[in-house]
Scaffold this motif. Structure first.
Motif, PDB file in Angstrom:
ATOM      1  N   LEU A 104      42.318  42.700  31.470  1.00  0.00           N
ATOM      2  CA  LEU A 104      41.854  42.709  30.081  1.00  0.00           C
ATOM      3  C   LEU A 104      42.898  42.111  29.146  1.00  0.00           C
ATOM      4  CD1 LEU A 104      40.201  46.256  29.888  1.00  0.00           C
ATOM      5  CD2 LEU A 104      39.135  44.048  30.401  1.00  0.00           C
ATOM      6  N   ARG A 105      44.185  42.342  29.432  1.00  0.00           N
ATOM      7  CA  ARG A 105      45.254  41.801  28.582  1.00  0.00           C
ATOM      8  C   ARG A 105      45.310  40.285  28.644  1.00  0.00           C
ATOM      9  NH1 ARG A 105      48.913  45.868  30.333  1.00  0.00           N
ATOM     10  NH2 ARG A 105      49.804  44.383  31.787  1.00  0.00           N
ATOM     11  N   GLN A 106      44.911  39.750  29.770  1.00  0.00           N
ATOM     12  CA  GLN A 106      44.948  38.298  29.917  1.00  0.00           C
ATOM     13  C   GLN A 106      43.906  37.606  29.052  1.00  0.00           C
ATOM     14  OE1 GLN A 106      44.516  37.993  34.186  1.00  0.00           O
ATOM     15  NE2 GLN A 106      46.729  38.155  34.553  1.00  0.00           N
ATOM     16  N   GLY A 107      43.048  38.435  28.441  1.00  0.00           N
ATOM     17  CA  GLY A 107      42.103  37.909  27.465  1.00  0.00           C
ATOM     18  C   GLY A 107      41.001  37.059  28.036  1.00  0.00           C
ATOM     19  N   LYS A 108      40.671  37.301  29.299  1.00  0.00           N
ATOM     20  CA  LYS A 108      39.615  36.516  29.901  1.00  0.00           C
ATOM     21  C   LYS A 108      38.274  36.864  29.273  1.00  0.00           C
ATOM     22  CE  LYS A 108      41.925  36.188  34.385  1.00  0.00           C
ATOM     23  NZ  LYS A 108      41.853  36.555  35.812  1.00  0.00           N
ATOM     24  N   ASP A 109      37.509  35.849  28.959  1.00  0.00           N
ATOM     25  CA  ASP A 109      36.166  36.061  28.414  1.00  0.00           C
ATOM     26  C   ASP A 109      35.205  36.367  29.562  1.00  0.00           C
ATOM     27  OD1 ASP A 109      36.976  35.553  25.822  1.00  0.00           O
ATOM     28  OD2 ASP A 109      36.701  33.388  26.056  1.00  0.00           O
ATOM     29  N   GLY A 110      34.278  37.226  29.287  1.00  0.00           N
ATOM     30  CA  GLY A 110      33.243  37.506  30.269  1.00  0.00           C
ATOM     31  C   GLY A 110      33.766  38.090  31.557  1.00  0.00           C
ATOM     32  N   VAL A 111      34.660  39.084  31.468  1.00  0.00           N
ATOM     33  CA  VAL A 111      35.175  39.743  32.668  1.00  0.00           C
ATOM     34  C   VAL A 111      34.019  40.365  33.442  1.00  0.00           C
ATOM     35  CG1 VAL A 111      36.588  41.662  33.510  1.00  0.00           C
ATOM     36  CG2 VAL A 111      37.440  40.195  31.689  1.00  0.00           C
ATOM     37  N   LEU A 147      32.476  42.566  36.973  1.00  0.00           N
ATOM     38  CA  LEU A 147      32.827  43.742  37.756  1.00  0.00           C
ATOM     39  C   LEU A 147      33.668  43.379  38.979  1.00  0.00           C
ATOM     40  CD1 LEU A 147      32.471  46.792  37.849  1.00  0.00           C
ATOM     41  CD2 LEU A 147      30.338  46.454  39.123  1.00  0.00           C
ATOM     42  N   ASP A 148      33.372  42.253  39.617  1.00  0.00           N
ATOM     43  CA  ASP A 148      34.132  41.891  40.817  1.00  0.00           C
ATOM     44  C   ASP A 148      35.560  41.447  40.505  1.00  0.00           C
ATOM     45  OD1 ASP A 148      33.670  39.393  39.783  1.00  0.00           O
ATOM     46  OD2 ASP A 148      32.490  38.659  41.474  1.00  0.00           O
ATOM     47  N   GLN A 149      35.878  41.238  39.225  1.00  0.00           N
ATOM     48  CA  GLN A 149      37.262  40.976  38.832  1.00  0.00           C
ATOM     49  C   GLN A 149      38.048  42.273  38.670  1.00  0.00           C
ATOM     50  OE1 GLN A 149      35.925  38.353  35.445  1.00  0.00           O
ATOM     51  NE2 GLN A 149      37.752  37.205  36.054  1.00  0.00           N
ATOM     52  N   LEU A 150      37.352  43.378  38.535  1.00  0.00           N
ATOM     53  CA  LEU A 150      38.000  44.663  38.281  1.00  0.00           C
ATOM     54  C   LEU A 150      37.984  45.585  39.500  1.00  0.00           C
ATOM     55  CD1 LEU A 150      36.546  45.497  34.747  1.00  0.00           C
ATOM     56  CD2 LEU A 150      38.560  44.131  35.329  1.00  0.00           C
ATOM     57  N   VAL A 151      37.080  45.311  40.436  1.00  0.00           N
ATOM     58  CA  VAL A 151      36.919  46.179  41.606  1.00  0.00           C
ATOM     59  C   VAL A 151      37.051  45.344  42.878  1.00  0.00           C
ATOM     60  CG1 VAL A 151      35.388  47.752  42.829  1.00  0.00           C
ATOM     61  CG2 VAL A 151      35.398  47.735  40.328  1.00  0.00           C
ATOM     62  N   THR A 152      37.880  45.824  43.809  1.00  0.00           N
ATOM     63  CA  THR A 152      38.114  45.144  45.087  1.00  0.00           C
ATOM     64  C   THR A 152      37.571  45.997  46.219  1.00  0.00           C
ATOM     65  OG1 THR A 152      40.128  44.098  44.249  1.00  0.00           O
ATOM     66  CG2 THR A 152      39.906  44.267  46.644  1.00  0.00           C
TER      67      THR A 152
END
Length: 252
Positions: A60-67, A69-74
């Motif tokens: 979230l800090r990296q400021g990616k737009d449109g995060v 679920l698969d970017q947050l959960v492995t």
């Protein structure tokens, strides 16, 4: 879906206990999600071959737009969904706030409905139970709480404080304390010390996990004991815990 939080003093072995519990539940055919709620973001590393996954707060800090679920959960061993809340840059900001932000983003992405876990396990630092560290106890995130402790004085002291905090939330209809998990350190009279604590706070000791060098051996191989073995004193103690949790589900 069952939401269960494991609390305890930092360094008491919560992550090891939680990860092995996740494996045992997954081996029994359940879909499991493990969420690390510690700024160190190392709860799930033995479920992912020793690799630390990117914490939610960092993404979230990296400021990616449109995060997504698969970017947050492995997905880790045995299909276990792994997520780490993470924390702020060391020395800057509030670690508890990182947990709150992570939970809010998982909610916004409808994570639990999308992944459909049978069990969500929160691995929570318990040296303090305030702010974000109390988040799993609030708003129905965790319905059940287990405290991991040894017979060491500071661990027992932390466990007592955690129990007090849980009782406050229980009165408001949130999480309830379900039991003590003894993670043994071979302290003199350890079983009695922990039994006395359990009696004092009105719960029972669910399982007594032995101190066993097999834990370090498996972690050196970047895995959990329960991934390597189906039996042995350590795995049997974790299985007692898993069966206790499952039986509560069946009796609800």
């Amino acid at each position: 879906m069952r939401r269960i939080a494991l609390y305890g003093k930092g360094g008491i072995g919560k992550s090891t206990t939680t990860s092995n519990l996740s494996i045992v539940l997954a081996k029994k055919g359940y879909t499991v999600m493990q969420i690390g709620c510690d700024p160190k973001a190392d709860s799930t590393r033995m479920l992912t071959g020793g690799e630390r996954i990117t914490p939610i707060l960092k993404t979230l800090r990296q400021g990616k737009d449109g995060v997504t679920l698969d970017q947050l959960v492995t997905k880790g061993d045995y299909g276990i969904y792994c997520a780490e809340c993470g924390g702020p840059t060391p020395g800057v900001g509030c670690a508890g706030r990182g947990i709150i932000s992570a939970f809010e983003r998982l909610d916004a992405l409808n994570a639990f409905n999308e992944l459909k876990p049978d069990f969500v396990l929160y691995d929570v630092l318990g040296d303090v139970v305030c702010g974000g560290f109390a988040m799993p106890l609030r708003k129905g995130y965790a319905e059940e709480v287990y405290i991991v402790t040894s017979g060491e004085l500071m661990s027992l002291y932390a466990a007592e404080n955690i129990a007090l905090a849980v009782s406050q939330f229980s009165q408001k209809g949130y999480a309830r304390l379900c039991g003590i998990i003894q993670n043994s350190r071979n302290v003199e009279n350890e079983d009695k010390l922990i039994s006395d604590l359990a009696a004092e706070i009105g719960v029972r000791v669910v399982t007594r996990i032995p101190r066993d060098k097999v834990v370090q051996e498996c972690e050196s191989a970047r895995s959990t004991v329960a991934s390597f073995f189906d039996d042995g004193a350590y795995v049997r103690a974790i299985t007692v815990l898993a069966d206790e949790i499952i039986s509560k589900k069946e009796n609800r």
